[in-house]
Design a protein around this motif. Structure first.
Motif, PDB file in Angstrom:
ATOM      1  N   LEU A 234     -12.678   3.290   5.036  1.00  0.00           N
ATOM      2  CA  LEU A 234     -11.514   2.421   4.960  1.00  0.00           C
ATOM      3  C   LEU A 234     -10.760   3.442   3.773  1.00  0.00           C
ATOM      4  O   LEU A 234      -9.402   3.804   3.886  1.00  0.00           O
ATOM      5  CB  LEU A 234     -11.560   1.067   4.303  1.00  0.00           C
ATOM      6  N   ARG A 235     -11.507   3.744   2.710  1.00  0.00           N
ATOM      7  CA  ARG A 235     -10.873   4.569   1.535  1.00  0.00           C
ATOM      8  C   ARG A 235     -10.684   6.054   2.310  1.00  0.00           C
ATOM      9  O   ARG A 235      -9.499   6.443   1.815  1.00  0.00           O
ATOM     10  CB  ARG A 235     -11.738   4.794   0.474  1.00  0.00           C
ATOM     11  N   ALA A 236     -11.255   6.520   2.974  1.00  0.00           N
ATOM     12  CA  ALA A 236     -10.870   8.120   3.543  1.00  0.00           C
ATOM     13  C   ALA A 236      -9.720   7.777   4.411  1.00  0.00           C
ATOM     14  O   ALA A 236      -8.908   8.828   4.352  1.00  0.00           O
ATOM     15  CB  ALA A 236     -12.214   8.244   4.215  1.00  0.00           C
TER      16      ALA A 236
ATOM     17  N   GLU B 119      -4.896  -4.577  11.793  1.00  0.00           N
ATOM     18  CA  GLU B 119      -5.976  -4.463  11.382  1.00  0.00           C
ATOM     19  C   GLU B 119      -5.820  -3.888   9.897  1.00  0.00           C
ATOM     20  O   GLU B 119      -4.506  -3.394   9.329  1.00  0.00           O
ATOM     21  CB  GLU B 119      -6.959  -3.133  11.846  1.00  0.00           C
ATOM     22  N   ILE B 120      -6.740  -4.164   8.925  1.00  0.00           N
ATOM     23  CA  ILE B 120      -6.467  -4.023   7.358  1.00  0.00           C
ATOM     24  C   ILE B 120      -6.355  -2.753   7.156  1.00  0.00           C
ATOM     25  O   ILE B 120      -5.258  -2.455   6.312  1.00  0.00           O
ATOM     26  CB  ILE B 120      -7.884  -4.343   6.731  1.00  0.00           C
ATOM     27  N   ASN B 121      -6.719  -1.457   7.674  1.00  0.00           N
ATOM     28  CA  ASN B 121      -6.412  -0.340   7.315  1.00  0.00           C
ATOM     29  C   ASN B 121      -4.828  -0.010   7.597  1.00  0.00           C
ATOM     30  O   ASN B 121      -4.323   0.596   6.933  1.00  0.00           O
ATOM     31  CB  ASN B 121      -7.191   0.877   8.285  1.00  0.00           C
ATOM     32  N   LYS B 122      -4.249  -0.565   8.657  1.00  0.00           N
ATOM     33  CA  LYS B 122      -3.121  -0.552   8.828  1.00  0.00           C
ATOM     34  C   LYS B 122      -2.143  -1.415   7.901  1.00  0.00           C
ATOM     35  O   LYS B 122      -0.958  -0.745   7.637  1.00  0.00           O
ATOM     36  CB  LYS B 122      -2.625  -0.949  10.372  1.00  0.00           C
ATOM     37  N   GLN B 123      -2.457  -2.391   7.505  1.00  0.00           N
ATOM     38  CA  GLN B 123      -1.838  -3.187   6.737  1.00  0.00           C
ATOM     39  C   GLN B 123      -1.804  -2.332   5.333  1.00  0.00           C
ATOM     40  O   GLN B 123      -0.516  -2.399   4.556  1.00  0.00           O
ATOM     41  CB  GLN B 123      -2.616  -4.702   6.484  1.00  0.00           C
ATOM     42  N   ILE B 124      -2.662  -1.782   4.883  1.00  0.00           N
ATOM     43  CA  ILE B 124      -2.666  -0.928   3.484  1.00  0.00           C
ATOM     44  C   ILE B 124      -1.981   0.063   3.864  1.00  0.00           C
ATOM     45  O   ILE B 124      -0.955   0.597   2.879  1.00  0.00           O
ATOM     46  CB  ILE B 124      -4.412  -0.416   3.256  1.00  0.00           C
ATOM     47  N   ALA B 125      -1.840   0.949   5.031  1.00  0.00           N
ATOM     48  CA  ALA B 125      -0.969   2.178   5.146  1.00  0.00           C
ATOM     49  C   ALA B 125       0.459   1.695   5.135  1.00  0.00           C
ATOM     50  O   ALA B 125       1.186   2.606   4.563  1.00  0.00           O
ATOM     51  CB  ALA B 125      -1.591   2.768   6.531  1.00  0.00           C
TER      52      ALA B 125
ATOM     53  N   ASP C  63       3.165  -4.174  -8.198  1.00  0.00           N
ATOM     54  CA  ASP C  63       2.342  -4.999  -7.610  1.00  0.00           C
ATOM     55  C   ASP C  63       3.224  -6.368  -7.087  1.00  0.00           C
ATOM     56  O   ASP C  63       3.108  -6.869  -6.139  1.00  0.00           O
ATOM     57  CB  ASP C  63       1.215  -5.511  -8.413  1.00  0.00           C
ATOM     58  N   ALA C  64       4.247  -6.413  -7.905  1.00  0.00           N
ATOM     59  CA  ALA C  64       5.265  -7.435  -7.533  1.00  0.00           C
ATOM     60  C   ALA C  64       5.956  -7.299  -6.375  1.00  0.00           C
ATOM     61  O   ALA C  64       6.245  -8.389  -5.863  1.00  0.00           O
ATOM     62  CB  ALA C  64       6.180  -7.758  -8.664  1.00  0.00           C
ATOM     63  N   TYR C  65       6.106  -6.143  -5.899  1.00  0.00           N
ATOM     64  CA  TYR C  65       6.625  -6.005  -4.573  1.00  0.00           C
ATOM     65  C   TYR C  65       5.605  -5.974  -3.319  1.00  0.00           C
ATOM     66  O   TYR C  65       5.908  -5.660  -2.307  1.00  0.00           O
ATOM     67  CB  TYR C  65       7.247  -4.707  -4.631  1.00  0.00           C
ATOM     68  N   SER C  66       4.182  -5.767  -3.772  1.00  0.00           N
ATOM     69  CA  SER C  66       3.370  -5.763  -2.603  1.00  0.00           C
ATOM     70  C   SER C  66       3.178  -6.861  -1.662  1.00  0.00           C
ATOM     71  O   SER C  66       3.612  -8.090  -2.005  1.00  0.00           O
ATOM     72  CB  SER C  66       1.739  -5.481  -3.375  1.00  0.00           C
ATOM     73  N   ILE C  67       3.329  -6.369  -0.500  1.00  0.00           N
ATOM     74  CA  ILE C  67       3.261  -7.298   0.709  1.00  0.00           C
ATOM     75  C   ILE C  67       2.173  -8.427   0.678  1.00  0.00           C
ATOM     76  O   ILE C  67       2.647  -9.521   0.751  1.00  0.00           O
ATOM     77  CB  ILE C  67       3.342  -6.808   2.083  1.00  0.00           C
ATOM     78  N   ASN C  68       0.927  -7.748   0.566  1.00  0.00           N
ATOM     79  CA  ASN C  68      -0.162  -8.810   0.383  1.00  0.00           C
ATOM     80  C   ASN C  68      -1.235  -8.174  -0.489  1.00  0.00           C
ATOM     81  O   ASN C  68      -1.036  -6.913  -1.062  1.00  0.00           O
ATOM     82  CB  ASN C  68      -0.699  -9.070   1.717  1.00  0.00           C
ATOM     83  N   ASP C  69      -2.389  -8.776  -0.540  1.00  0.00           N
ATOM     84  CA  ASP C  69      -3.569  -7.986  -1.375  1.00  0.00           C
ATOM     85  C   ASP C  69      -4.457  -7.213  -0.625  1.00  0.00           C
ATOM     86  O   ASP C  69      -5.662  -7.081  -0.774  1.00  0.00           O
ATOM     87  CB  ASP C  69      -4.265  -9.274  -2.148  1.00  0.00           C
ATOM     88  N   ALA C  70      -3.797  -6.773   0.862  1.00  0.00           N
ATOM     89  CA  ALA C  70      -4.932  -6.031   1.646  1.00  0.00           C
ATOM     90  C   ALA C  70      -5.603  -4.717   1.014  1.00  0.00           C
ATOM     91  O   ALA C  70      -6.862  -4.392   1.223  1.00  0.00           O
ATOM     92  CB  ALA C  70      -4.266  -5.570   2.708  1.00  0.00           C
ATOM     93  N   TRP C  71      -4.803  -4.086   0.147  1.00  0.00           N
ATOM     94  CA  TRP C  71      -5.374  -2.815  -0.822  1.00  0.00           C
ATOM     95  C   TRP C  71      -6.451  -3.392  -1.650  1.00  0.00           C
ATOM     96  O   TRP C  71      -7.271  -2.316  -1.815  1.00  0.00           O
ATOM     97  CB  TRP C  71      -3.939  -2.506  -1.603  1.00  0.00           C
ATOM     98  N   LYS C  72      -6.887  -4.588  -1.859  1.00  0.00           N
ATOM     99  CA  LYS C  72      -8.036  -4.909  -2.657  1.00  0.00           C
ATOM    100  C   LYS C  72      -9.284  -4.576  -1.986  1.00  0.00           C
ATOM    101  O   LYS C  72     -10.457  -4.532  -2.514  1.00  0.00           O
ATOM    102  CB  LYS C  72      -7.853  -6.452  -3.145  1.00  0.00           C
ATOM    103  N   ASN C  73      -9.181  -4.427  -0.476  1.00  0.00           N
ATOM    104  CA  ASN C  73     -10.224  -3.982   0.140  1.00  0.00           C
ATOM    105  C   ASN C  73     -10.731  -2.545  -0.076  1.00  0.00           C
ATOM    106  O   ASN C  73     -12.017  -2.211   0.330  1.00  0.00           O
ATOM    107  CB  ASN C  73     -10.144  -4.019   1.655  1.00  0.00           C
ATOM    108  N   LEU C  74      -9.931  -1.693  -0.898  1.00  0.00           N
ATOM    109  CA  LEU C  74     -10.398  -0.529  -1.148  1.00  0.00           C
ATOM    110  C   LEU C  74     -11.294  -0.474  -2.394  1.00  0.00           C
ATOM    111  O   LEU C  74     -12.024   0.552  -2.882  1.00  0.00           O
ATOM    112  CB  LEU C  74      -9.103   0.377  -1.497  1.00  0.00           C
ATOM    113  N   GLU C  75     -11.072  -1.745  -3.261  1.00  0.00           N
ATOM    114  CA  GLU C  75     -12.041  -1.636  -4.646  1.00  0.00           C
ATOM    115  C   GLU C  75     -13.430  -1.674  -4.293  1.00  0.00           C
ATOM    116  O   GLU C  75     -13.850  -2.226  -3.308  1.00  0.00           O
ATOM    117  CB  GLU C  75     -11.324  -2.931  -5.489  1.00  0.00           C
TER     118      GLU C  75
END
Length: 317
Positions: A6-8, A288-294, A305-317
């Motif tokens: 996912l990170r790659a 899919e999560i990777n598409k949401q993040i992209a 972060d106030a503009y972020s659509i959701n927290d899908a990016w947290k899956n990268l942590e």
């Protein structure tokens, strides 16, 4: 998808080192925009402004389909068999990206930056009036009864828009100086203003990146950069002369740079559209999560972060 994969994938679609990477990201944006059109076409809206907002989503879909075709490249074979190998013209990509910049700017200005219904009404009506007034320039070409009637009907609509603006509580609360600013914009066929309380602030296209909350270091002069390509300036000519050499194929690097800005703007549009129509978020989150993040990556990176659509990016942590 495992976290390392996912990170790659996030890094690949964020860095966009090749045109092929850009084409993959085009597909993700087009998939989302198409899903919105399919799933939410029948969603009810109760204002002309929001009806136009839905149409802008469809327009963005067609703009991206055309830009993707440009990014895929074109070639030419002459009758004598001589060939131009497939190339991408960055000047065309820049011209269409400038149009996307303006479209995303207008959407943000009307539908996200406004802080009250009156602000939205005034700026939306200025926008509509501007377009109709520019079209009135062609009234001398109206020769059929149908076209003559259309010109007259649109003039009535222009008059009604001005009346609607001046009947808002916000317009009436402005002092004479700021009322005149709006009156001047009506005469100038322009709509690029924002409100700071009861102060009317004039805007240029260059100012719009700041209005959208984008990183100034990256976006402050980008509209001028696109304009150098959109207009037949001498700068555009000498840059064109050097970009297609076989040694470095500079056109590929220029194209990916331009497309990074395009995807940044599209990421902002996707977020702003969901902010206006919250029901679209459920459709977004079926991807899919990777598409949401992209889709959200550049929006989150360039704003906050106030503009972020959701927290899908947290899956990268």
């Amino acid at each position: 998808m495992e976290k390392e994969m996912l990170r790659a994938e996030y890094m690949r679609l964020n860095k966009l080192a090749t045109i092929e990477d850009c084409l993959d990201l085009f597909d993700i944006f087009l998939e989302h925009l198409w899903n919105v059109i399919q799933v939410h076409h029948e969603d009810k809206v109760y204002t002309y402004a929001n009806k136009d907002a839905k149409m802008l989503n469809q327009m963005m879909f067609t703009k991206l389909t055309h830009l993707k075709k440009i990014a895929e490249g074109v070639g030419y074979t002459a009758k004598n068999g001589d060939r131009l190998n497939k190339i991408v013209d960055p000047t065309i990509a820049a011209s269409l990206t400038r149009n996307i910049y303006e479209t995303v700017s207008v959407f943000n200005l009307i539908y996200r930056n406004t802080k009250s219904e009156d602000e939205k009404t005034i700026i939306y009506d200025l926008w509509v009036s501007s377009g109709l007034k520019y079209r009135q320039r062609f009234q001398s070409a109206a020769t059929t009864p149908e076209n003559i009637k259309k010109v007259a009907d649109e003039q009535k609509q222009i008059d009604q828009l001005e009346t609607e603006i001046k009947n808002t509580a916000l317009y009436k609360s402005l002092d004479a100086k700021n009322q005149k600013k709006i009156d001047d914009k009506l005469k100038q066929k322009d709509f690029k203003i924002r409100f700071d309380g009861t102060e009317v602030i004039f805007l240029s296209w260059q100012d719009m990146s700041d209005v959208m909350g984008l990183n100034k270091d990256l976006f402050e002069n980008i509209y001028t950069y696109f304009s150098l390509y959109a207009h037949p300036s001498e700068v555009a000519v000498f840059q064109f002369e050097s970009m297609f050499s076989k040694e470095n194929e500079e056109f590929k690097q220029l194209t990916t740079t331009i497309l990074k800005y395009c995807f940044s703007l599209m990421s902002v549009f996707v977020a702003d559209y969901i902010n206006l129509f919250p029901q679209v978020k459920a459709t977004f989150e079926k991807l899919e999560i990777n598409k949401q993040i992209a889709l959200n990556a550049h929006n989150k990176m360039l704003r906050d972060d106030a503009y972020s659509i959701n927290d899908a990016w947290k899956n990268l942590e």
